[in-house]
Design an enzyme around this catalytic site. Structure first.
Site, PDB file in Angstrom:
ATOM      1  CG  ASP A  10      -4.358 -18.067   3.607  1.00 59.10           C
ATOM      2  OD1 ASP A  10      -4.011 -18.458   2.473  1.00 59.10           O
ATOM      3  OD2 ASP A  10      -5.382 -17.402   3.823  1.00 59.10           O
ATOM      4  CB  ILE A  11      -0.638 -21.196   0.408  1.00 59.66           C
ATOM      5  CG1 ILE A  11       0.704 -21.353  -0.316  1.00 59.66           C
ATOM      6  CG2 ILE A  11      -1.803 -21.070  -0.563  1.00 59.66           C
ATOM      7  CD1 ILE A  11       0.893 -22.684  -1.003  1.00 59.66           C
ATOM      8  CG  ASN A  24     -10.264 -27.238 -11.665  1.00 59.88           C
ATOM      9  OD1 ASN A  24     -10.099 -26.742 -12.774  1.00 59.88           O
ATOM     10  ND2 ASN A  24     -11.048 -26.692 -10.760  1.00 59.88           N
ATOM     11  CG  ASP A  34      -8.076 -23.254  -8.212  1.00 60.40           C
ATOM     12  OD1 ASP A  34      -7.379 -22.285  -8.549  1.00 60.40           O
ATOM     13  OD2 ASP A  34      -8.705 -23.951  -9.022  1.00 60.40           O
ATOM     14  CB  SER A 122      -4.124 -34.743  -4.000  1.00 60.84           C
ATOM     15  OG  SER A 122      -3.865 -34.561  -5.370  1.00 60.84           O
ATOM     16  CE1 TYR A 126     -10.100 -32.674  -7.748  1.00 57.31           C
ATOM     17  CE2 TYR A 126      -7.769 -32.646  -8.291  1.00 57.31           C
ATOM     18  CZ  TYR A 126      -9.072 -32.301  -8.598  1.00 57.31           C
ATOM     19  OH  TYR A 126      -9.342 -31.607  -9.744  1.00 57.31           O
TER      20      TYR A 126
HETATM   21  P1  ADP Z   1      -7.290 -30.700  -3.995  1.00 58.10           P
HETATM   22  O1  ADP Z   1      -8.389 -30.578  -5.022  1.00 58.10           O
HETATM   23  O2  ADP Z   1      -5.921 -30.868  -4.621  1.00 58.10           O
HETATM   24  O3  ADP Z   1      -7.607 -31.715  -2.945  1.00 58.10           O
HETATM   25  P2  ADP Z   1      -7.983 -28.491  -2.165  1.00 58.10           P
HETATM   26  O4  ADP Z   1      -7.797 -27.036  -2.403  1.00 58.10           O
HETATM   27  O5  ADP Z   1      -9.368 -29.005  -2.006  1.00 58.10           O
HETATM   28  O6  ADP Z   1      -7.184 -29.225  -3.359  1.00 58.10           O
HETATM   29  O7  ADP Z   1      -7.172 -28.927  -0.875  1.00 58.10           O
HETATM   30  C1  ADP Z   1      -5.783 -29.051  -0.801  1.00 58.10           C
HETATM   31  C2  ADP Z   1      -5.325 -28.633   0.578  1.00 58.10           C
HETATM   32  O8  ADP Z   1      -5.260 -27.215   0.653  1.00 58.10           O
HETATM   33  C3  ADP Z   1      -6.251 -29.077   1.721  1.00 58.10           C
HETATM   34  O9  ADP Z   1      -5.442 -29.619   2.764  1.00 58.10           O
HETATM   35  C4  ADP Z   1      -6.900 -27.764   2.162  1.00 58.10           C
HETATM   36  O10 ADP Z   1      -7.202 -27.777   3.551  1.00 58.10           O
HETATM   37  C5  ADP Z   1      -5.790 -26.787   1.881  1.00 58.10           C
HETATM   38  N1  ADP Z   1      -6.136 -25.366   1.767  1.00 58.10           N
HETATM   39  C6  ADP Z   1      -7.328 -24.783   1.497  1.00 58.10           C
HETATM   40  N2  ADP Z   1      -7.188 -23.437   1.496  1.00 58.10           N
HETATM   41  C7  ADP Z   1      -5.873 -23.167   1.759  1.00 58.10           C
HETATM   42  C8  ADP Z   1      -5.098 -21.974   1.919  1.00 58.10           C
HETATM   43  N3  ADP Z   1      -5.630 -20.760   1.785  1.00 58.10           N
HETATM   44  N4  ADP Z   1      -3.765 -22.109   2.204  1.00 58.10           N
HETATM   45  C9  ADP Z   1      -3.182 -23.331   2.327  1.00 58.10           C
HETATM   46  N5  ADP Z   1      -3.865 -24.485   2.197  1.00 58.10           N
HETATM   47  C10 ADP Z   1      -5.192 -24.402   1.920  1.00 58.10           C
END
Ligand code: ADP
Length: 165
Positions: A10-11, A24, A34, A122, A126
């Site tokens: 988890d980032i 966005n 986000d 993305s 996206y």
């Molecule tokens: P985008 O609109 O750029 O596609 P998203 O947030 O929908 O952005 O997804 C981008 C990536 O981040 C996806 O692979 C998703 O699984 C991942 N993601 C979602 N939550 C987290 C998190 N807490 N930590 C790391 N990656 C995440």
């Protein structure tokens, strides 16, 4: 040369100088990574995003651009928000996805950051195919102007696409 590493996780939990947000263009929050960043980082992040919108970024952040805010309550020092391109089957937007990574790194380096974590930009809402996004992202950070780039992949499929040898 930056060290590039890949972790499943988890980032929002990363102890690095900068975490990159797949934002966005409104900068006012959304779903996916986000949503998680704003939820866990608290209202300070959104407050700075609103100031950016009231100032230089009145019409929002363009695809490929990057801008920094505080990381609020997160362990990172800053969040760098970037807007990835929406996947298109008919138009090659690879250069915009590469630009997200390069511009985020340039903003991070400008702040003095040495360690930067990226999500799989993305590849969620996206809809960019994982293998393709991974190839573009890896190439775009190859000569990063920081010491460490960590890709933080949220599920095994993303991890396998990004971390393959
Ligand atoms: P985008 O609109 O750029 O596609 P998203 O947030 O929908 O952005 O997804 C981008 C990536 O981040 C996806 O692979 C998703 O699984 C991942 N993601 C979602 N939550 C987290 C998190 N807490 N930590 C790391 N990656 C995440």
């Amino acid at each position: 040369m930056a060290t590039i590493e890949y972790v499943l996780g988890d980032i929002t939990e990363q102890h690095v100088d900068v975490i990159v947000n797949a934002a966005n263009s409104s900068l006012l929050g959304g779903g996916g990574v986000d949503g998680a960043i704003h939820r866990k980082g608290g209202p300070e992040i959104l407050a700075e995003c609103r100031k950016l919108r009231a100032g230089h970024y009145g019409s929002g952040l363009k695809t490929g651009q990057a801008v920094a805010t505080t990381a609020g309550r997160l362990p990172a020092r800053w969040v760098v928000h970037t807007v990835g391109p929406v996947w298109s089957a008919t138009e090659d937007r690879s250069e915009l996805l590469a630009a997200c990574h390069r511009n985020s790194l340039a903003v991070a380096a400008g702040l003095g950051a040495k360690t930067v974590a990226f999500p799989a930009i993305s590849t969620g809402i996206y809809r960019w195919p994982l293998e393709s996004a991974a190839e573009i992202a890896r190439a775009a950070v190859a000569d990063a102007p920081v010491d460490l780039v960590r890709f933080v992949l949220f599920d095994r499929a993303a991890y396998e696409a990004y971390a393959r040898p």
